[in-house]
Design a protein around this motif. Structure first.
Motif, mmCIF file in Angstrom:
data_model
loop_
_atom_site.group_PDB
_atom_site.id
_atom_site.type_symbol
_atom_site.label_atom_id
_atom_site.label_comp_id
_atom_site.label_asym_id
_atom_site.label_seq_id
_atom_site.Cartn_x
_atom_site.Cartn_y
_atom_site.Cartn_z
ATOM 1 N N VAL A 203 0.845 -1.193 0.000
ATOM 2 C CA VAL A 203 0.000 0.000 0.000
ATOM 3 C C VAL A 203 0.882 1.246 0.000
ATOM 4 O O VAL A 203 0.618 2.219 -0.720
ATOM 5 N N SER A 204 1.940 1.209 0.794
ATOM 6 C CA SER A 204 2.858 2.342 0.875
ATOM 7 C C SER A 204 3.490 2.638 -0.487
ATOM 8 O O SER A 204 3.642 3.794 -0.875
ATOM 9 N N ARG A 205 3.842 1.583 -1.238
ATOM 10 C CA ARG A 205 4.438 1.780 -2.565
ATOM 11 C C ARG A 205 3.450 2.446 -3.513
ATOM 12 O O ARG A 205 3.819 3.283 -4.331
ATOM 13 N N VAL A 206 2.178 2.080 -3.388
ATOM 14 C CA VAL A 206 1.153 2.703 -4.225
ATOM 15 C C VAL A 206 0.978 4.169 -3.841
ATOM 16 O O VAL A 206 0.913 5.054 -4.703
ATOM 17 N N LEU A 207 0.916 4.434 -2.534
ATOM 18 C CA LEU A 207 0.730 5.812 -2.058
ATOM 19 C C LEU A 207 1.882 6.716 -2.481
ATOM 20 O O LEU A 207 1.680 7.886 -2.817
ATOM 21 N N ASN A 208 3.092 6.164 -2.457
ATOM 22 C CA ASN A 208 4.275 6.963 -2.756
ATOM 23 C C ASN A 208 4.727 6.816 -4.202
ATOM 24 O O ASN A 208 5.718 7.450 -4.604
ATOM 25 N N ASN A 209 4.008 5.947 -4.937
ATOM 26 C CA ASN A 209 4.371 5.689 -6.332
ATOM 27 C C ASN A 209 5.843 5.284 -6.452
ATOM 28 O O ASN A 209 6.588 5.771 -7.297
ATOM 29 N N SER A 210 6.263 4.400 -5.551
ATOM 30 C CA SER A 210 7.659 3.948 -5.529
ATOM 31 C C SER A 210 7.693 2.421 -5.545
ATOM 32 O O SER A 210 6.955 1.762 -4.815
ATOM 33 N N GLY A 211 8.526 1.873 -6.377
ATOM 34 C CA GLY A 211 8.631 0.420 -6.455
ATOM 35 C C GLY A 211 7.538 -0.189 -7.342
ATOM 36 O O GLY A 211 6.523 0.440 -7.643
ATOM 37 N N TYR A 212 7.757 -1.413 -7.731
ATOM 38 C CA TYR A 212 6.809 -2.073 -8.643
ATOM 39 C C TYR A 212 5.627 -2.659 -7.870
ATOM 40 O O TYR A 212 5.784 -3.301 -6.830
ATOM 41 N N VAL A 213 4.436 -2.428 -8.411
ATOM 42 C CA VAL A 213 3.212 -3.064 -7.924
ATOM 43 C C VAL A 213 2.445 -3.525 -9.164
ATOM 44 O O VAL A 213 2.230 -2.739 -10.105
ATOM 45 N N ALA A 214 2.034 -4.799 -9.173
ATOM 46 C CA ALA A 214 1.314 -5.343 -10.325
ATOM 47 C C ALA A 214 0.061 -4.517 -10.603
ATOM 48 O O ALA A 214 -0.611 -4.080 -9.656
ATOM 49 N N ASN B 260 -2.272 11.166 4.890
ATOM 50 C CA ASN B 260 -1.695 12.266 5.657
ATOM 51 C C ASN B 260 -0.190 12.224 5.499
ATOM 52 O O ASN B 260 0.449 11.224 5.795
ATOM 53 N N GLU B 261 0.405 13.312 5.009
ATOM 54 C CA GLU B 261 1.830 13.320 4.659
ATOM 55 C C GLU B 261 2.724 13.033 5.860
ATOM 56 O O GLU B 261 3.674 12.271 5.792
ATOM 57 N N LEU B 262 2.418 13.647 6.997
ATOM 58 C CA LEU B 262 3.251 13.434 8.182
ATOM 59 C C LEU B 262 3.125 12.005 8.670
ATOM 60 O O LEU B 262 4.098 11.359 9.033
ATOM 61 N N ALA B 263 1.855 11.467 8.663
ATOM 62 C CA ALA B 263 1.647 10.096 9.134
ATOM 63 C C ALA B 263 2.375 9.112 8.229
ATOM 64 O O ALA B 263 3.012 8.171 8.694
ATOM 65 N N ARG B 264 2.293 9.338 6.908
ATOM 66 C CA ARG B 264 2.997 8.452 5.993
ATOM 67 C C ARG B 264 4.501 8.556 6.193
ATOM 68 O O ARG B 264 5.236 7.591 6.082
ATOM 69 N N GLY B 265 4.956 9.767 6.521
ATOM 70 C CA GLY B 265 6.375 9.961 6.771
ATOM 71 C C GLY B 265 6.849 9.159 7.969
ATOM 72 O O GLY B 265 7.899 8.528 7.942
ATOM 73 N N MET B 266 6.038 9.174 9.030
ATOM 74 C CA MET B 266 6.389 8.407 10.228
ATOM 75 C C MET B 266 6.383 6.917 9.918
ATOM 76 O O MET B 266 7.208 6.157 10.399
ATOM 77 N N PHE B 267 5.417 6.494 9.090
ATOM 78 C CA PHE B 267 5.297 5.081 8.752
ATOM 79 C C PHE B 267 6.529 4.592 8.007
ATOM 80 O O PHE B 267 7.013 3.486 8.219
ATOM 81 N N ARG B 268 7.042 5.440 7.096
ATOM 82 C CA ARG B 268 8.201 5.011 6.323
ATOM 83 C C ARG B 268 9.502 5.596 6.865
ATOM 84 O O ARG B 268 10.531 5.567 6.202
ATOM 85 N N GLN B 269 9.446 6.172 8.103
ATOM 86 C CA GLN B 269 10.612 6.744 8.750
ATOM 87 C C GLN B 269 11.224 7.879 7.935
ATOM 88 O O GLN B 269 12.431 8.062 7.893
ATOM 89 N N LYS B 270 10.367 8.628 7.252
ATOM 90 C CA LYS B 270 10.830 9.777 6.490
ATOM 91 C C LYS B 270 9.755 10.846 6.526
ATOM 92 O O LYS B 270 8.600 10.591 6.195
ATOM 93 N N ALA B 271 10.138 12.060 6.947
ATOM 94 C CA ALA B 271 9.149 13.123 7.118
ATOM 95 C C ALA B 271 8.874 13.886 5.833
ATOM 96 O O ALA B 271 7.818 14.489 5.676
ATOM 97 N N GLY B 272 9.853 13.898 4.930
ATOM 98 C CA GLY B 272 9.681 14.646 3.695
ATOM 99 C C GLY B 272 9.850 16.141 3.887
ATOM 100 O O GLY B 272 9.428 16.932 3.044
#
Length: 332
Positions: free
Chosen positions: A24-35, A54-66
């Motif tokens: 799901v994170s890859r889809v949200l961030n458009n990073s990495g391959y997803v079928a 939520n940008e901040l929440a996603r940042g915390m999830f992937r350990q990156k605030a952006g």
């Protein structure tokens, strides 16, 4: 609406779509391959749950605030406001947001900001202030780039070639036939590298038997009116002064005060500014200026901080950006 604007909502989407949260994170961030079929299923679930990322929440999830913080002494100072503007644009172009922190040259405020920034709120810091103890920088756990300050050999620095700047200003006073030059500077205990321009100025003027006098002030002690009052006082008390070297704002104040006192520019007084912000071209006369290339400073600072965040080891420990003289109407 369940799971909105928090990290759990990503897991909600993953659970309903029957995929891993990282997918799901890859889809949200458009990073990495997803079928394609998996991406379509996830996007459908996102709509069903009315999930708003939520940008901040996603940042915390992937350990990156952006986001990246920038510490400056004062937000209204022309040089720092201009530099912050260029840094914000460059960061945005690279996918980061800017958090601007103005310390007002207060060490306690600087310390408070640095403590706050240790959290996941930002990915790194670009700092144009340096009043803390060395151990406090050692304990700072974020990528850090310094502007005009050397803390230690491990923290990269971006600065102008201030020695060249002082020499360019001195040459202009020499060419203009000045005999008594006053330069407005910070006190000699300062750690800021820009003070080197004043040392270079004094040394070169001395070689040519030109008198120079440093008037030391805390750069943020005055607003424009304060600089104007200082200029009037100096020019009245030192009527033989025929050269002024100062940062953009005090240089503009000296120009205004000199004209009000009936001095002819540059015949009676040669004025050379240092920085090159908009204030030097916002006067009755365009001020001759030693220009710091602010956009290059901004670009290099951003390049360094992102390299540190992405753990790219190819980083120059010290980057020096050349300055140049921009001719104006306040010198010969």
């Amino acid at each position: 609406m369940e799971g909105i604007d928090n990290v759990a909502s990503i897991r909600d989407v993953a659970k309903k779509a029957k995929v891993a949260a990282c997918t799901v994170s890859r889809v949200l961030n458009n990073s990495g391959y997803v079928a394609p079929e998996t991406r379509e299923k996830i996007e459908k679930v996102i709509k069903e749950l009315n999930y708003i990322p939520n940008e901040l929440a996603r940042g915390m999830f992937r350990q990156k605030a952006g986001s990246i913080a920038m510490l400056i002494p004062n937000i209204v100072h022309p040089f720092f406001s201009t530099l912050a503007s260029y840094i914000e644009k460059e960061l945005y172009n690279r996918g980061y947001k800017l958090m601007l922190c103005s310390t007002d040259a207060d060490i306690n405020k600087e310390r408070d900001y640095m403590e706050t920034l240790k959290s996941n709120i930002v990915d790194g810091v670009i700092s144009g202030v340096s009043n803390l103890q060395l151990k406090e920088y050692k304990n700072f756990n974020k990528p850090l780039v310094m502007l005009d300050y050397v803390v230690n050999s491990k923290i990269p620095v971006v600065a102008s070639n201030h020695k060249l700047g002082g020499e360019l200003a001195a040459k202009k006073f020499i060419d203009s036939g000045c005999k008594n030059v006053i330069h407005i500077c910070d006190d000699k205990t300062t750690k800021v590298l820009s003070y080197q321009c004043h040392i270079a100025l004094e040394n070169m003027l001395k070689v040519h038997n030109i008198k120079s006098k440093a008037i030391e002030i805390k750069w943020n002690d005055f607003d424009f009116e304060g600089y104007l009052n200082l200029a009037k006082k100096v020019l009245i008390e030192r009527p033989d002064t025929d050269g002024i070297f100062a940062a953009d704002m005090p240089a503009a104040a000296f120009l205004k005060a000199a004209i009000k006192l009936g001095k002819q520019i540059p015949k009676d007084l040669c004025v050379v500014a240092y920085d090159g912000t908009y204030t030097t071209n916002s006067n009755i006369l365009n001020i001759t200026t030693v220009v710091q290339q602010v956009q290059l400073i901004a670009n290099k600072s951003v390049e360094n901080i992102i390299s540190l965040i992405e753990k790219d080891n190819i980083i120059e420990p010290y980057t020096e950006i050349d300055v140049y003289l921009r001719e104006g109407e306040t010198s010969f």
